[in-house]
Design an enzyme around this catalytic site. Sequence first.
Site, PDB file in Angstrom:
ATOM      1  N   HIS A  17       0.832  -1.206   0.000  1.00 33.71           N
ATOM      2  CA  HIS A  17       0.000   0.000   0.000  1.00 33.71           C
ATOM      3  C   HIS A  17       0.872   1.265   0.000  1.00 33.71           C
ATOM      4  CE1 HIS A  17      -3.103  -2.657   2.205  1.00 33.71           C
ATOM      5  NE2 HIS A  17      -3.654  -2.378   1.044  1.00 33.71           N
ATOM      6  N   LYS A  41     -18.105  -8.336   6.146  1.00 34.00           N
ATOM      7  CA  LYS A  41     -16.726  -8.815   6.172  1.00 34.00           C
ATOM      8  C   LYS A  41     -16.180  -8.799   7.591  1.00 34.00           C
ATOM      9  CE  LYS A  41     -12.951  -8.017   2.938  1.00 34.00           C
ATOM     10  NZ  LYS A  41     -12.412  -7.107   1.916  1.00 34.00           N
ATOM     11  N   ARG A  90      -1.654  -5.695  -8.904  1.00 38.11           N
ATOM     12  CA  ARG A  90      -0.573  -6.637  -8.606  1.00 38.11           C
ATOM     13  C   ARG A  90      -0.421  -7.718  -9.649  1.00 38.11           C
ATOM     14  NH1 ARG A  90      -2.737  -7.587  -2.663  1.00 38.11           N
ATOM     15  NH2 ARG A  90      -4.571  -7.028  -3.855  1.00 38.11           N
ATOM     16  N   SER A 127      -2.354  -7.829   2.470  1.00 35.46           N
ATOM     17  CA  SER A 127      -2.771  -7.800   3.870  1.00 35.46           C
ATOM     18  C   SER A 127      -3.118  -9.205   4.357  1.00 35.46           C
ATOM     19  CB  SER A 127      -3.987  -6.884   4.049  1.00 35.46           C
ATOM     20  OG  SER A 127      -3.655  -5.555   3.757  1.00 35.46           O
TER      21      SER A 127
HETATM   22  P1  ADP Z   1      -9.489  -4.099  -1.051  1.00 26.90           P
HETATM   23  O1  ADP Z   1     -10.271  -5.003  -0.145  1.00 26.90           O
HETATM   24  O2  ADP Z   1     -10.254  -2.890  -1.493  1.00 26.90           O
HETATM   25  O3  ADP Z   1      -8.783  -4.778  -2.188  1.00 26.90           O
HETATM   26  P2  ADP Z   1      -6.851  -3.804   0.090  1.00 26.90           P
HETATM   27  O4  ADP Z   1      -6.465  -3.105   1.347  1.00 26.90           O
HETATM   28  O5  ADP Z   1      -6.536  -5.254  -0.018  1.00 26.90           O
HETATM   29  O6  ADP Z   1      -8.384  -3.499  -0.074  1.00 26.90           O
HETATM   30  O7  ADP Z   1      -6.168  -3.081  -1.156  1.00 26.90           O
HETATM   31  C1  ADP Z   1      -6.362  -1.707  -1.411  1.00 26.90           C
HETATM   32  C2  ADP Z   1      -5.638  -1.329  -2.691  1.00 26.90           C
HETATM   33  O8  ADP Z   1      -4.241  -1.517  -2.525  1.00 26.90           O
HETATM   34  C3  ADP Z   1      -6.024  -2.173  -3.908  1.00 26.90           C
HETATM   35  O9  ADP Z   1      -6.061  -1.356  -5.057  1.00 26.90           O
HETATM   36  C4  ADP Z   1      -4.888  -3.163  -4.028  1.00 26.90           C
HETATM   37  O10 ADP Z   1      -4.705  -3.607  -5.362  1.00 26.90           O
HETATM   38  C5  ADP Z   1      -3.730  -2.287  -3.583  1.00 26.90           C
HETATM   39  N1  ADP Z   1      -2.621  -3.115  -3.116  1.00 26.90           N
HETATM   40  C6  ADP Z   1      -2.576  -3.925  -2.034  1.00 26.90           C
HETATM   41  N2  ADP Z   1      -1.383  -4.536  -1.944  1.00 26.90           N
HETATM   42  C7  ADP Z   1      -0.651  -4.097  -3.002  1.00 26.90           C
HETATM   43  C8  ADP Z   1       0.684  -4.378  -3.495  1.00 26.90           C
HETATM   44  N3  ADP Z   1       1.486  -5.241  -2.892  1.00 26.90           N
HETATM   45  N4  ADP Z   1       1.088  -3.742  -4.624  1.00 26.90           N
HETATM   46  C9  ADP Z   1       0.256  -2.888  -5.257  1.00 26.90           C
HETATM   47  N5  ADP Z   1      -1.003  -2.587  -4.858  1.00 26.90           N
HETATM   48  C10 ADP Z   1      -1.442  -3.187  -3.745  1.00 26.90           C
END
Ligand code: ADP
Length: 153
Positions: A17, A41, A90, A127
């Site tokens: 992030h 969730k 990703r 995450s």
């Molecule tokens: P959501 O449940 O909305 O996917 P996340 O917290 O998992 O929430 O992710 C929020 C954003 O961060 C998404 O656009 C996700 O693709 C991006 N993201 C998470 N991890 C990475 C990473 N390692 N590299 C690039 N983008 C990431």
Amino acid sequence: MKIAVFPGSFDPITLGHTDIINRALPLFDQLIIAIGINVDKKYMFDVDKRKQMIQAVYQNEPKITVTDYTGLTVDFCHKHHLKFILRGLRNPADFEFEKAIAQTNRKLGGVETVFLLTGPDTSYISSSIVRDIYRNGGDVSSLVPPEVVKMIK
Ligand code: ADP
């Protein structure tokens, strides 16, 4: 003024992030990190804790604000007059999932989604992997910002 919202669960915020956030900062005047709350969730960290973690990481960054919301991201954008959503990509699965949502948000909501490609050093970080390791007593310090490591000890 160009303002973007970076929506997500941030359960917890990871170095994946922060890589996206740090690279987006020069593109926008302000960035709102918005924790989306889905009542169906289950989260590992409650929303206040997740907010505190992000605030701790970006305490010295005046361009960033942290908030939370329920409902559709596009409705959040309309409510706050925001024209840009920031998302990270990703892998092909992320692309397929994001494509329909982004196209719908643009067509029906007039909101443009800006995608940044994951960095080579952080593309494997999610995450859910962090939660798995943490739950099992492992070391997550190479996956999350140091402020988060301190807060979850
Ligand atoms: P959501 O449940 O909305 O996917 P996340 O917290 O998992 O929430 O992710 C929020 C954003 O961060 C998404 O656009 C996700 O693709 C991006 N993201 C998470 N991890 C990475 C990473 N390692 N590299 C690039 N983008 C990431």
